[in-house]
Each structure stands twice: as structure tokens, then as C-alpha cells.
Design a protein around this motif. Sequence first.
Motif, PDB file in Angstrom:
ATOM      1  N   ASN A 224       0.917  -1.214  -0.046  1.00 55.62           N
ATOM      2  CA  ASN A 224       0.129  -0.298  -0.012  1.00 55.62           C
ATOM      3  C   ASN A 224       0.735   1.543   0.047  1.00 55.62           C
ATOM      4  OD1 ASN A 224      -2.627  -1.326   0.612  1.00 55.62           O
ATOM      5  ND2 ASN A 224      -1.386  -2.268   2.196  1.00 55.62           N
ATOM      6  N   GLY A 225       2.168   1.182   0.420  1.00 57.03           N
ATOM      7  CA  GLY A 225       3.001   2.322   0.390  1.00 57.03           C
ATOM      8  C   GLY A 225       2.842   3.414   1.561  1.00 57.03           C
ATOM      9  N   GLU A 240      16.562   3.080   7.252  1.00 55.25           N
ATOM     10  CA  GLU A 240      16.746   2.008   6.636  1.00 55.25           C
ATOM     11  C   GLU A 240      15.336   2.329   5.639  1.00 55.25           C
ATOM     12  OE1 GLU A 240      17.030  -1.947   8.510  1.00 55.25           O
ATOM     13  OE2 GLU A 240      17.113  -1.079  10.272  1.00 55.25           O
ATOM     14  N   MET A 241      15.574   1.237   4.404  1.00 56.35           N
ATOM     15  CA  MET A 241      14.630   1.301   3.293  1.00 56.35           C
ATOM     16  C   MET A 241      13.970   0.105   3.273  1.00 56.35           C
ATOM     17  SD  MET A 241      14.873   4.572   2.094  1.00 56.35           S
ATOM     18  CE  MET A 241      16.011   5.901   2.032  1.00 56.35           C
ATOM     19  N   LEU A 242      12.567   0.102   3.094  1.00 54.52           N
ATOM     20  CA  LEU A 242      11.807  -1.204   3.006  1.00 54.52           C
ATOM     21  C   LEU A 242      11.150  -0.852   1.513  1.00 54.52           C
ATOM     22  CD1 LEU A 242       9.719  -1.351   6.532  1.00 54.52           C
ATOM     23  CD2 LEU A 242      11.911  -2.566   5.774  1.00 54.52           C
ATOM     24  N   ALA A 243      10.731  -2.296   0.955  1.00 57.06           N
ATOM     25  CA  ALA A 243      10.092  -2.254  -0.051  1.00 57.06           C
ATOM     26  C   ALA A 243       8.711  -1.824  -0.038  1.00 57.06           C
ATOM     27  CB  ALA A 243       9.954  -3.726  -0.579  1.00 57.06           C
ATOM     28  N   GLY A 244       8.605  -0.802  -1.400  1.00 56.96           N
ATOM     29  CA  GLY A 244       7.194  -0.303  -1.415  1.00 56.96           C
ATOM     30  C   GLY A 244       6.532  -0.750  -2.736  1.00 56.96           C
ATOM     31  N   PRO A 245       5.268  -0.306  -2.902  1.00 54.34           N
ATOM     32  CA  PRO A 245       4.855  -0.887  -4.249  1.00 54.34           C
ATOM     33  C   PRO A 245       5.443  -0.387  -5.583  1.00 54.34           C
ATOM     34  CG  PRO A 245       3.186   0.575  -2.781  1.00 54.34           C
ATOM     35  CD  PRO A 245       4.756   0.845  -2.214  1.00 54.34           C
ATOM     36  N   SER A 246       5.463  -1.341  -6.401  1.00 56.15           N
ATOM     37  CA  SER A 246       6.129  -1.110  -7.847  1.00 56.15           C
ATOM     38  C   SER A 246       7.502  -0.777  -7.797  1.00 56.15           C
ATOM     39  CB  SER A 246       5.188   0.075  -8.698  1.00 56.15           C
ATOM     40  OG  SER A 246       3.884  -0.148  -8.466  1.00 56.15           O
ATOM     41  N   GLY A 248       9.145   0.550  -5.576  1.00 53.35           N
ATOM     42  CA  GLY A 248       9.716   1.738  -4.633  1.00 53.35           C
ATOM     43  C   GLY A 248      10.297   1.411  -3.292  1.00 53.35           C
ATOM     44  N   LEU A 249      10.666   2.578  -2.690  1.00 49.96           N
ATOM     45  CA  LEU A 249      11.167   2.481  -1.300  1.00 49.96           C
ATOM     46  C   LEU A 249      10.370   3.309  -0.247  1.00 49.96           C
ATOM     47  CD1 LEU A 249      14.992   2.557  -2.046  1.00 49.96           C
ATOM     48  CD2 LEU A 249      13.590   0.470  -1.674  1.00 49.96           C
ATOM     49  N   LEU A 310      15.805  11.957   1.902  1.00 56.14           N
ATOM     50  CA  LEU A 310      15.508  10.606   1.961  1.00 56.14           C
ATOM     51  C   LEU A 310      14.709  10.409   0.752  1.00 56.14           C
ATOM     52  CD1 LEU A 310      14.137  10.898   5.627  1.00 56.14           C
ATOM     53  CD2 LEU A 310      16.135   9.546   4.881  1.00 56.14           C
ATOM     54  N   SER A 311      14.135  11.244   0.298  1.00 55.09           N
ATOM     55  CA  SER A 311      13.273  10.962  -1.033  1.00 55.09           C
ATOM     56  C   SER A 311      13.254  12.066  -2.053  1.00 55.09           C
ATOM     57  CB  SER A 311      12.062  10.244  -0.969  1.00 55.09           C
ATOM     58  OG  SER A 311      11.278  11.450  -0.098  1.00 55.09           O
ATOM     59  N   ALA A 312      13.217  12.194  -3.309  1.00 51.85           N
ATOM     60  CA  ALA A 312      13.413  13.333  -4.129  1.00 51.85           C
ATOM     61  C   ALA A 312      12.922  12.721  -5.490  1.00 51.85           C
ATOM     62  CB  ALA A 312      14.847  13.910  -4.263  1.00 51.85           C
TER      63      ALA A 312
END
Length: 316
Positions: A224-225, A240-246, A248-249, A310-312
Motif C-alpha cells: 500500500n505504500g 533503512e529502506m523497506l520495499a514499497g509498491p512497484s 519503490g522504497l 530521504l526521497s526526491a
Amino acid sequence: MESPVFVLAHLTDPHLGPLPRPRLVELAGKRALGVINWRRGRRRRFSDATIDLLIADIKAAAPDHIAVTGDLVNVGLPAEYQTGLGFLQNLGPGHYVTVVPGNHDAYVRSTAHHALLNWGNYMRGDGAEGGETEGVVADFPFPFVRRRGDVALIGVSTAIPTQPFMATGKVGRGQLERLAQLLTELGGQKLFRVVLIHHPPCGHRSAHKRLLDAEALRACLAANGAELVICGHDHLPMVEMLAGPSGGLVPVVEAPSFAAGPEDSHWPGGYHLYRIERLPGAEFPWRCTLEARGFARGDATVATRTTRVLSAPTGS
């Protein structure tokens, strides 16, 4: 014209002192061990002076909102929850500060409900009206949602009473099902979803401190992200980075204890500032930057210790 930046402050694990003098009847079982641990360890490591310095720094930063991810109390004595309320009121009113409980806030079964009883204004979703506990659905107070501009704060509880020597947490099936629905709904609204939780959802924690259903929570995030998960519990900074949908992280970020001083042998104290900005026109329209502020070992000056994107958007 650039979109405004939303600044979120995150602190965790203040373990507020001093510990009230317990009555003899209150020292049965797990509490007796917790009092010993406080007197031998945390009483010397954690201090009000440390907390005062960090609160002053947060107020100088003037964030748009403050998130607190639990462990305000130590052994679940009733008077500790009033101390916690005073701490929260010093940070700001309920609409400005969002709280989720930690395992110490549910230290024993007899007072596990006192966090919600005393801090209800800080643990209530948008649209809930009334006094400290009115408007909170007693059986299902979590997860709750607070929307602040383009940011959706989602409060999840992992606080459960445990046996002596255990500090585990659990989300539970009901919360996981509702969390999945909320993440999908808020993602469809194109909001920046921040999950507040005490126990980190990563899978390598020691058995006595782990999140019991961490695998199920990771699966929920993967399906679900979320744009960010913030947590505490270990008193250590962590990204840490976890798996997200499609493919993504999902960034998972833990802050150190808010009460640990610069001489703390575990890790000096501090808090995190997140700068969240919507950038229209990009496939992933968010930039989120982490600024870690606090003490360096042996240095009582509160300062920026690290910064990290962290994200961009791709290519930014």
C-alpha cells in the motif's frame, strides 16, 4: 512558484523523570525490575536538563508540527502519565503535537489505558471532538489520521503489556487491516503519508525487543505504500529502506532518545527535523530531507549532526 515546505519535528523515548515513589503494592512483578533499572541506569543517563535544551532547540526551529513516538513514562505508575501530560503541554497543544504510545507507556496491564486517558487530545484523529477521551473510539483508537496541509500523519500503536524482561510490541490484525485501507485512501489523495509507530518494522531486532508482527507490517507497506515511517524504541539513530509498491522504497527512520545527554554511553540524545516539499509535475512529486539535531559525544551544544535527502523526484 515553489510549494511551501512543511517542517515536521520528531522526538521519541524521553523516559521522563523523576520516578514517583511507588507504593509497596505497586512494586509487584515487572515494575520492581523497572524501578531497579531506572535507579541503576536511566536515572543517571537521562536528565531534565537535557530535555530542556532539546525542547528549546525545537521551539527555536518553529516546526509546523511535532510527532512523539512513545515511551514518555518508565514503569507505568499513574503519576507518570501526569508528568507526561505536562511534557506534552510544554511542547504545544493537542492539534500541534501528535503522539503514539510505546511499550513503556503500556508497561503493566493495570495502567496500560492511562496513556489514552491522559493524552487523548494528542492521540485523536481529525474530526474527533470533546474532552480528553470523548470522540476516541475506545475499542479501536488506532490507527488515527491527522491531515496537515499535504501531509497525512497516521498514528499506529504497538504498545502492549508484556512479561518481565520483554519489550516487544504488536500492531495486531485489526490495526493492520485499517492501516492498509488508510494508506490506500490517502495515497489516492496524493498526500505525503507519514506513519508514526514506536517499534521499528525492520526485521533484525533482538527477540525480547522486536515487533512481533513486523513481517505483516512490512507486507502492508509493500502493498500500500507510505512516504515515511518514523519510530523509536532502540535509542539509536537509524535509516533503512523497506520495499514499497512497484519497486519503490519506504524510508524508515528512528531517532535517538530525547533524554540522553552528551555523555551517554549508548548514544547522545537528539531529535529529527523533516522538510517535506511537494514538487508538481514529477512522477514522484515529493522531496523529503532529514536533519538530525542533538548532541555529539562529549559536546553539550545542540547542533545539526547530519542531513540526508530521504526521497526526491527522479533526476532532482
